[in-house]
Design a protein around this motif. Sequence first.
Motif, PDB file in Angstrom:
ATOM      1  N   ARG A  31      -2.326   9.441  13.292  1.00 49.72           N
ATOM      2  CA  ARG A  31      -2.790  10.808  13.535  1.00 49.72           C
ATOM      3  C   ARG A  31      -1.696  11.574  14.266  1.00 49.72           C
ATOM      4  N   ASP A  32      -1.503  12.829  13.867  1.00 47.08           N
ATOM      5  CA  ASP A  32      -0.533  13.653  14.578  1.00 47.08           C
ATOM      6  C   ASP A  32      -1.212  14.303  15.788  1.00 47.08           C
ATOM      7  N   ALA A  33      -0.465  15.137  16.503  1.00 47.07           N
ATOM      8  CA  ALA A  33      -0.989  15.757  17.724  1.00 47.07           C
ATOM      9  C   ALA A  33      -2.239  16.588  17.459  1.00 47.07           C
ATOM     10  N   GLY A  34      -2.346  17.139  16.247  1.00 50.26           N
ATOM     11  CA  GLY A  34      -3.514  17.945  15.890  1.00 50.26           C
ATOM     12  C   GLY A  34      -4.665  17.122  15.326  1.00 50.26           C
ATOM     13  N   GLY A  35      -4.474  15.808  15.231  1.00 45.33           N
ATOM     14  CA  GLY A  35      -5.521  14.938  14.714  1.00 45.33           C
ATOM     15  C   GLY A  35      -5.510  14.734  13.208  1.00 45.33           C
ATOM     16  N   ASP A  36      -4.513  15.339  12.538  1.00 47.12           N
ATOM     17  CA  ASP A  36      -4.433  15.184  11.089  1.00 47.12           C
ATOM     18  C   ASP A  36      -3.880  13.814  10.721  1.00 47.12           C
ATOM     19  N   ARG A  37      -4.366  13.281   9.609  1.00 46.15           N
ATOM     20  CA  ARG A  37      -3.921  11.972   9.133  1.00 46.15           C
ATOM     21  C   ARG A  37      -2.462  12.046   8.692  1.00 46.15           C
ATOM     22  N   ARG A  38      -1.733  10.973   8.990  1.00 47.96           N
ATOM     23  CA  ARG A  38      -0.345  10.832   8.555  1.00 47.96           C
ATOM     24  C   ARG A  38      -0.154   9.417   8.039  1.00 47.96           C
ATOM     25  N   TYR A  39       0.547   9.323   6.920  1.00 47.37           N
ATOM     26  CA  TYR A  39       0.797   8.037   6.277  1.00 47.37           C
ATOM     27  C   TYR A  39       2.299   7.803   6.212  1.00 47.37           C
ATOM     28  N   ASP A  40       2.715   6.598   6.582  1.00 46.84           N
ATOM     29  CA  ASP A  40       4.131   6.263   6.506  1.00 46.84           C
ATOM     30  C   ASP A  40       4.361   5.332   5.312  1.00 46.84           C
ATOM     31  N   GLU A  41       5.582   4.871   5.155  1.00 45.48           N
ATOM     32  CA  GLU A  41       5.928   4.024   4.009  1.00 45.48           C
ATOM     33  C   GLU A  41       5.111   2.733   3.971  1.00 45.48           C
ATOM     34  N   SER A  42       4.807   2.175   5.131  1.00 44.10           N
ATOM     35  CA  SER A  42       4.009   0.946   5.130  1.00 44.10           C
ATOM     36  C   SER A  42       2.598   1.216   4.607  1.00 44.10           C
ATOM     37  N   HIS A  43       2.045   2.388   4.919  1.00 42.62           N
ATOM     38  CA  HIS A  43       0.738   2.761   4.384  1.00 42.62           C
ATOM     39  C   HIS A  43       0.802   2.913   2.856  1.00 42.62           C
ATOM     40  N   ILE A  44       1.884   3.532   2.391  1.00 43.08           N
ATOM     41  CA  ILE A  44       2.050   3.756   0.954  1.00 43.08           C
ATOM     42  C   ILE A  44       2.089   2.419   0.219  1.00 43.08           C
ATOM     43  N   LYS A  45       2.900   1.491   0.715  1.00 43.00           N
ATOM     44  CA  LYS A  45       3.004   0.176   0.069  1.00 43.00           C
ATOM     45  C   LYS A  45       1.659  -0.546   0.097  1.00 43.00           C
ATOM     46  N   TRP A  46       0.976  -0.493   1.216  1.00 43.68           N
ATOM     47  CA  TRP A  46      -0.325  -1.130   1.341  1.00 43.68           C
ATOM     48  C   TRP A  46      -1.313  -0.518   0.355  1.00 43.68           C
ATOM     49  N   LEU A  47      -1.345   0.811   0.290  1.00 43.31           N
ATOM     50  CA  LEU A  47      -2.277   1.487  -0.610  1.00 43.31           C
ATOM     51  C   LEU A  47      -1.945   1.217  -2.075  1.00 43.31           C
ATOM     52  N   GLN A  48      -0.676   1.089  -2.410  1.00 41.41           N
ATOM     53  CA  GLN A  48      -0.310   0.721  -3.779  1.00 41.41           C
ATOM     54  C   GLN A  48      -0.897  -0.648  -4.133  1.00 41.41           C
ATOM     55  N   PHE A  49      -0.845  -1.572  -3.192  1.00 42.47           N
ATOM     56  CA  PHE A  49      -1.423  -2.900  -3.401  1.00 42.47           C
ATOM     57  C   PHE A  49      -2.944  -2.803  -3.542  1.00 42.47           C
ATOM     58  N   VAL A  50      -3.575  -2.044  -2.675  1.00 47.02           N
ATOM     59  CA  VAL A  50      -5.027  -1.857  -2.733  1.00 47.02           C
ATOM     60  C   VAL A  50      -5.431  -1.260  -4.081  1.00 47.02           C
ATOM     61  N   ILE A  51      -4.683  -0.292  -4.548  1.00 46.14           N
ATOM     62  CA  ILE A  51      -4.980   0.347  -5.829  1.00 46.14           C
ATOM     63  C   ILE A  51      -4.875  -0.674  -6.961  1.00 46.14           C
TER      64      ILE A  51
END
Length: 118
Positions: A31-51
């Motif tokens: 989460r950023d300072a405003g509370g918005d979701r943020r995804y980094d490269e590790s999230h992307i790789k994980w989500l690709q696997f989940v998909i």
Amino acid sequence: MYTIGETAELLGISAHTLRYYEKEEIVRPLRDAGGDRRYDESHIKWLQFVIKLKETRMPIASIKKYASLVIEGEQTAGDRLNLLAEHQRSIRAQMQTLQDADEMLTFKIASYRTLAEA
């Protein structure tokens, strides 16, 4: 870092799906300072696997179980191995079913071509 919209577009899924995965504790975005979701490269790789797991018909409950095992740490390696090995067996069975269907269709198509050419 990617926003939820950028991540959804990058992965070819909806922002709603990303929120659902978060709700089900399959992914934990930053989460950023405003509370918005943020995804980094590790999230992307994980989500690709989940998909890929989802595309190959792994039930969401099993994906959740796998995600929780990952979070628990290395001591769950055996359980993760078993879960993925079982899923691989399921995929191979699906592949065999598709191969069998393809062979039947090849035979039928050849038969109809022979009839059509006569």
